[in-house]
Design a protein around this motif. Structure first.
Motif, PDB file in Angstrom:
ATOM      1  N   LEU A  84       0.619  -0.840  -0.134  1.00 61.75           N
ATOM      2  CA  LEU A  84       0.326   0.242   0.170  1.00 61.75           C
ATOM      3  C   LEU A  84       0.853   1.156   0.439  1.00 61.75           C
ATOM      4  N   GLU A  85       0.387   2.208  -0.780  1.00 56.57           N
ATOM      5  CA  GLU A  85       1.248   3.543  -1.172  1.00 56.57           C
ATOM      6  C   GLU A  85       0.132   4.775  -0.479  1.00 56.57           C
ATOM      7  N   ILE A  86       0.634   5.044   0.381  1.00 54.36           N
ATOM      8  CA  ILE A  86       0.011   6.788   0.718  1.00 54.36           C
ATOM      9  C   ILE A  86       0.365   7.319   0.125  1.00 54.36           C
ATOM     10  N   PHE A  87      -0.746   8.579  -0.606  1.00 53.35           N
ATOM     11  CA  PHE A  87       0.330   9.613  -0.728  1.00 53.35           C
ATOM     12  C   PHE A  87      -1.257  11.319  -1.112  1.00 53.35           C
ATOM     13  N   GLN A  88      -0.970  12.239  -0.397  1.00 55.77           N
ATOM     14  CA  GLN A  88      -1.192  13.035  -0.122  1.00 55.77           C
ATOM     15  C   GLN A  88      -1.256  14.072  -1.429  1.00 55.77           C
ATOM     16  N   ALA A  89      -3.113  14.288  -2.545  1.00 51.60           N
ATOM     17  CA  ALA A  89      -3.274  14.634  -3.149  1.00 51.60           C
ATOM     18  C   ALA A  89      -4.779  15.030  -3.251  1.00 51.60           C
ATOM     19  N   THR A  90      -5.551  15.825  -3.791  1.00 54.26           N
ATOM     20  CA  THR A  90      -7.347  16.250  -3.901  1.00 54.26           C
ATOM     21  C   THR A  90      -6.766  15.474  -5.602  1.00 54.26           C
ATOM     22  N   VAL A  91      -7.972  14.550  -5.502  1.00 57.24           N
ATOM     23  CA  VAL A  91      -8.689  14.312  -7.050  1.00 57.24           C
ATOM     24  C   VAL A  91      -8.695  14.862  -7.604  1.00 57.24           C
ATOM     25  N   THR A  92      -8.856  15.572  -8.670  1.00 54.66           N
ATOM     26  CA  THR A  92      -9.629  16.889  -9.680  1.00 54.66           C
ATOM     27  C   THR A  92     -10.358  15.964 -11.173  1.00 54.66           C
TER      28      THR A  92
END
Ligand code: FAD
Ligand code: GTP
Ligand code: MG
Lengths: 450, 595
Positions: free
Chosen positions: B91-99
């Motif tokens: 599992l990779e976690i990444f902070q970004a808002t999906v647009t």
């Protein structure tokens, strides 16, 4: 592993009054059932003439039964076809008895569906039948809507609403234990449940053709001794059932037989003659005659046609004016017979029980009278089918269990289980009742929401 | 399951943040949490480890509807789960808002983010919660965001609409939070936890080697165990003055002044609703629930509102014990986009866009547990899709999770959908203690639990079956133990060997014996329905041209595209004659395939 299919039963000829009706049964339990009904394993594909007795041993009709063992049957499963007289009363009683013996009402198209699944017919044949079923379904639906707009709908919806509100009472305390609900009132739930139970039973009892049509029309044959009452009974039945003799006072006690006349079932009751100067023993018989007369739906007043009106006893005179009466002037074959165009509104017919003359007209008069009764009752009573009666009986059983559970303080989840059972039985009549309706009631009655 | 997965979130610190009440479980939801544990999900263990008050609800209503409930330490819950995810292999976690979504030829290919980074994926699961065009209301005041202090996903909705996915609006609300030291608890009633906590995870088959509490990860505290440090909740109530304030200011409430178009839930009314709809009820119960052990913040359960802030302050202070209350955060209502779930298959995959799955509040549900079990099923099926394996579809008779998803995709919803035990027609089969046994088959088939745990569950199941048949046949003397137990003449525990069994085994055995008749009855109903549940309908069946089908039913069937005959029969308006016809066509289709 798929469960074994049910044994299903249904009328496979159009509903309504016709000379003959065919009831079809198919499924795993058919062979055993056929043997029980025919009094021994029936030979395949041969029509047998049998008296159909219900589970309590009462004669329902004289029928033809044909047994088709799998796979050579319409559906490909063991099948029994019963052709009986086309009276709705007979068909319904017969279906109810089959339900009591473990069959379930077939769904629309279910026989054809089984036939297709068992490889008895191909898709295009199935489609053709399905077209018909859909059309019939539409018509049935139409009929159901008509019925539903009337008394049945109102009463069913009333019952369902009351059941939903009871269920909501129970469910609220199950699903919202931490809420600030008012104290649970078990006694009031039990009272409401009892009322609902009573009304369900009442609907089940009066639903079909009214009590009169369900048990048959009580038709009492009464008159002076020796008028020929027993002879008339035998003539109507078409067999020598009652003792006949030239001695007055032959019939000492009443006796009862059922016959089908048109679409109706008649309970014919032959009685002891009404003698103005009875012997002590006759007195007893006459008392019973009067009891029967009191509860009669229809009275055949038999009069020896040789006796002019001036000689009638007071009791006969009163009977002849009773609105329930048909006056039968008997012994028209004799020369001393005097035709009487009586000053009463009751229909009056001349017959000879000995020769059978005038019987056709008598039958017609009886049918006309009973038709008029059914019309009167029909307006109020709701005509529900055997399928409905099946569902109402199931609902009643569930409601009884629910009440017993409440009284014994069983877990609420069990009471709810029975109430839901009753609801789904009601749903068989009106179409499935969605759980949303229960939740609507629940949220309307209780302030839920922390 | 071992598939390589990327978790994109607008804010890593809010992973598993409870937007509302710091409580997990309760009616039907408690059962669902145990189901999640049975399918390898984290919610149960996370609750057990971060719970600060445990109660078993409904002890008197019968074993099937008993549900565990817990108050959690909100921050501990959140951080422990974040930590668990960080430790999760693959599992990779990444902070970004999906647009936006990347879609071509009717299939999802990945997504775009606000950082101008695109990510490609074979399957995508959407769990946007209340964030899609989230709009918060406090009286006339409006702020964009999915939750107070959070952002709103503004552009993603357009991407769904462009793909032909319909969106509608729902609303929900939350009460104010209050500073504990401004509360006078002497004017309230204390509600303590159960002396013996009922946990959510099946610790008897789990072997909790890796059990940890975030606060203790580096410092194993002596004597610490889940549930060992319980706190209390407190109850108070509204007053006549509260009612007056609400009535006088109704016109200022966002919900009553027509500011809000979304539909709110009936079971979670705002205080405005309560006073309007139940005008004759003089007062309403309120609960003060601590948000955690390391904070002095309290949640006022029962006081959800969208009145302006100054009115909220007066409202709160009209309540016994809150006369001097200091509000830390205002109550508010939030409106958001959801995608009506009838647009999904029972696998939670979109009917419009292949490989795109939806789970959680975006499907019209409300509640952490409802969201979690959908997330689990959607995640499993996103992997199954990639592998070309049939999806995980749980039956209504197997789990509340099955009831939830079937209701959503078959009937849809007009209000935020919350689970109730009364939604399950086979409720007696769904007692919380049997979750692991009911779902064993699915867990094994889809590889959701380790081999050793599957082994232990299997052994447990066998022991239960052994004991049920033994007690039903052994005499004590005269009648069987089973009959004696049902007649309350004996308790199972009096059987000398049985007393040595573990508590979970004993409880389940007792349940099956005491409820024998009822369970058999439900089982029979299930078997009858199973005939229909086993008939699969082709996804591409052309309902509109099927001969014999009524037009009205055909249109509904074509919209829902049920996977089985059973599902078709649950669509409102589809009648038994339609089902007969479908059965014939389904069989004809099968015969055609095998030819
Ligand atoms: C004000 C409020 C009141 C509530 N009241 C109740 C209640 O009374 N009772 C009840 O049972 N439940 C209530 N809930 C509902 C409960 O919080 C939710 O049902 C549950 O949390 C839903 O879980 P979810 O995973 O679907 O979404 P959420 O918990 O909302 O999580 C969504 C996640 O997706 C992320 N995200 C969203 N959009 C994007 C994007 N474009 N890109 C990247 N990340 C994104 C967010 O950062 C967030 O982490 C309430 C929620 C709110 C906000
Ligand atoms: N000729 C002629 N004789 C008849 C007719 N009907 C009955 N009888 C005769 O009349 C006598 C009495 O007939 P029952 O039928 O026994 O009369 P009942 O009314 O039943 O008499 P109780 O039972 O004694 O009251 C018998 O001898 C019959 O054969 C008829 O239509 N024509
Ligand atoms: Mg006689």
């Amino acid at each position: 592993m798929p469960a074994e299919p049910d044994t299903i039963a249904a009328l496979s000829t159009p509903a309504g009054t016709a000379a003959l009706a065919v009831v079809r049964i198919c499924g795993p339990n058919t062979a055993a059932l056929s043997a029980a009904l025919a009094g021994g394993a029936p030979p395949p594909r041969r029509a047998l003439r049998r008296d159909y007795h219900d589970r309590e041993g009462r004669l329902i009709d004289d029928v033809l039964m044909t047994y088709f063992p799998a796979p050579r049957s319409y559906s490909g499963e063991d099948t029994l076809e019963i052709s009986c007289h086309g009276s709705p009363y007979i068909v319904q009683t017969l279906l109810e008895d089959l339900h009591a013996r473990g069959c379930r009402p077939a769904l629309p198209g279910e026989f054809t569906q089984r036939a297709f699944l068992n490889g008895r017919i191909d898709l295009s044949q199935a489609e053709a039948v399905m077209d018909l079923i859909q059309a019939r379904g539409e018509r049935a639906l139409h009929a159901a809507h008509q019925q539903l707009r009337g008394a049945l709908s109102e009463r069913m919806e009333g019952l369902i609403d009351r059941l939903l509100s009871l269920l909501a009472q129970i469910e609220a305390y199950i699903d919202f234990p931490d809420e600030d609900l008012p104290e649970e009132d078990k006694a009031s739930v039990i009272n409401h449940l009892s009322d609902l139970l009573a009304d369900t039973s009442h609907l089940a009892a009066t639903s079909r053709f009214g009590e009169m049509l369900r048990d048959g029309v009580k038709t009492v044959i009464a008159g002076e001794p020796n008028a020929g009452k027993s002879s008339l009974l035998n003539r109507l039945l078409g067999r020598e059932r009652a003792l006949v003799s030239p001695e007055p006072g032959t019939t000492r006690d009443f006796l009862e037989e059922r016959i089908i006349v048109g679409a109706h079932c008649l309970r014919l009751i032959d009685t002891a003659g009404l003698n103005p100067a009875p012997a002590p023993l006759e007195e007893l018989g006459m008392m019973r005659t009067r009891e029967r007369l009191a509860e009669a739906d229809l009275i055949l007043v038999v009069i020896d046609g040789r006796r002019p009106e001036e000689l009638w006893t007071d009791e006969i005179r009163i009977l002849s004016r009773d609105p329930r009466s048909i006056i039968v002037l008997n012994k028209s074959d004799l020369s001393e017979f005097v035709d009487w165009d009586g000053a009463t509104s009751s229909p009056t017919l001349a017959v000879s029980a000995l020769t059978g003359a005038g019987m056709e007209a008598l039958f017609q008069a009886v049918v006309a009278r009973v038709d008029a009764y059914s019309l009167e009752i029909g307006a109020d009573a709701v005509a529900v089918s055997a399928r409905h009666a099946f569902a109402l009986a199931a609902a009643r059983a569930e409601l009884e269990c629910a009440r017993a559970n409440l009284q014994h303080g069983a877990a609420a989840e069990l009471t709810a289980s029975h109430l839901r059972g009753a609801l789904s039985a009601f749903g068989e009549i009106t179409g499935k009742v969605d759980n949303e309706r229960m939740l609507d009631q629940l949220f309307a009655a209780f302030c839920i929401g922390k | 399951m071992g598939s390589s997965t990327l978790l994109l979130t607008g804010n890593i610190d809010t992973i598993a943040q409870m937007s509302c009440n710091p409580a997990i479980g309760g009616q039907a939801k408690g059962q669902m949490v145990r189901e999640i544990d049975a399918l390898g999900g984290e919610m149960a263990i996370n609750t057990d480890v971060t719970g600060i008050q445990f109660r078993l609800l409904n002890e008197s209503k019968g074993p099937a509807v008993q549900s565990p409930r817990a108050q959690c330490d909100k921050k501990a819950y959140q951080y422990r789960l974040k930590h668990t995810l960080e430790l999760q292999p693959n599992l990779e976690i990444f902070q970004a808002t999906v647009t936006g979504l990347l879609i071509s030829q009717g299939r999802v290919r990945g997504c775009q983010t606000n950082l101008d980074l695109d990510f490609r994926a074979a399957t995508v699961v959407v769990t946007t919660g209340t964030f899609l065009r989230g709009l918060m209301h406090i009286g006339q005041n409006k702020n964009e965001g999915g939750r107070l202090g959070d952002f709103a996903a503004r552009t993603l909705s357009a991407s769904f609409v462009a793909a032909g996915i319909e969106l509608r609006r729902l609303k929900t609300g939350t009460p104010p939070r209050i500073l504990g030291r401004s509360i006078d608890f002497t004017r309230m009633e204390e509600q303590k936890g159960d002396h013996q906590p009922t946990f959510f995870a099946f610790h008897d088959t789990r072997r909790d080697g890796e059990l940890f509490h975030v606060e203790h990860t580096f410092e194993r505290r002596l004597g610490w165990a889940p549930g060992c440090e319980q706190v209390s909740c407190w109850t108070t109530h509204t007053t006549g003055e509260t009612a007056q304030i609400v009535r006088d200011n109704l016109h200022l409430s966002a919900m009553y002044s027509g500011e809000i178009e979304g539909v709110g839930p009936r079971y979670c009314p705002s205080i405005e609703d309560k006073f309007v709809r139940f005008a004759d009820k003089p007062r309403h119960l309120l609960f003060l629930e601590p948000e955690g052990r390391a904070t002095n913040e309290y949640y006022v359960n029962g006081l959800s509102t969208s009145l302006p802030f100054d009115v909220q302050v007066r409202l709160v202070r009209s309540i016994p014990g809150l006369e001097k209350a200091h509000l830390l955060r205002p109550a508010y209502a939030v409106e958001y986009d959801f995608a009506p779930p009838t647009q999904l298959f029972a696998s939670l995959e979109s009917k419009k866009v292949e490989g795109l799955f939806f789970a959680g509040q975006i499907n019209g549900t409300s509640g952490y547990e409802e969201a979690a079990c959908q997330g689990l099923v959607a995640g499993v099926n996103a992997t199954n899709k990639v592998r070309g394996v049939p999806p995980l579809i749980i039956g209504r008779q197997e789990a509340y999770t099955g009831v939830l998803i079937d209701d959503l995709v078959t009937k849809g919803t007009n209000e935020p959908y919350r689970m109730f035990t009364s939604r399950a027609e086979h409720r007696l089969l769904l007692n919380h203690g049997s979750a692991e046994l009911r779902l064993l088959g699915h867990a094994a088939k889809h590889g959701l639990l380790g081999a050793d745990r599957l082994q232990r569950i299997t052994e447990k199941r066998d022991r239960i079956q052994h004991w049920v048949s033994r007690l039903e046949s052994e005499r004590c003397p005269g009648i069987t133990w089973g009959d004696a137990i049902r007649r309350h003449e004996r308790a199972a525990i009096e059987h000398p060997d049985f007393a040595r069994e573990s508590l979970p085994v004993r409880q389940e055995v007792a349940y099956r014996i005491v409820y024998k008749g009822y369970l058999e009855r439900e089982q029979r109903q299930v078997e009858k329905l199973a005939q229909m549940e086993h008939v699969r309908l082709p996804v591409d069946l052309d309902y509109l041209s099927l001969r014999g089908l009524r037009r009205e039913s055909a249109v509904k069937l074509a919209a829902i595209r049920p996977l089985t005959l059973g599902q078709a029969s649950r669509i409102s308006g589809v009648n038994p004659a339609d089902i007969s016809i479908l059965m014939v066509h389904a069989a004809a289709g099968r015969a055609g395939e095998s030819r």
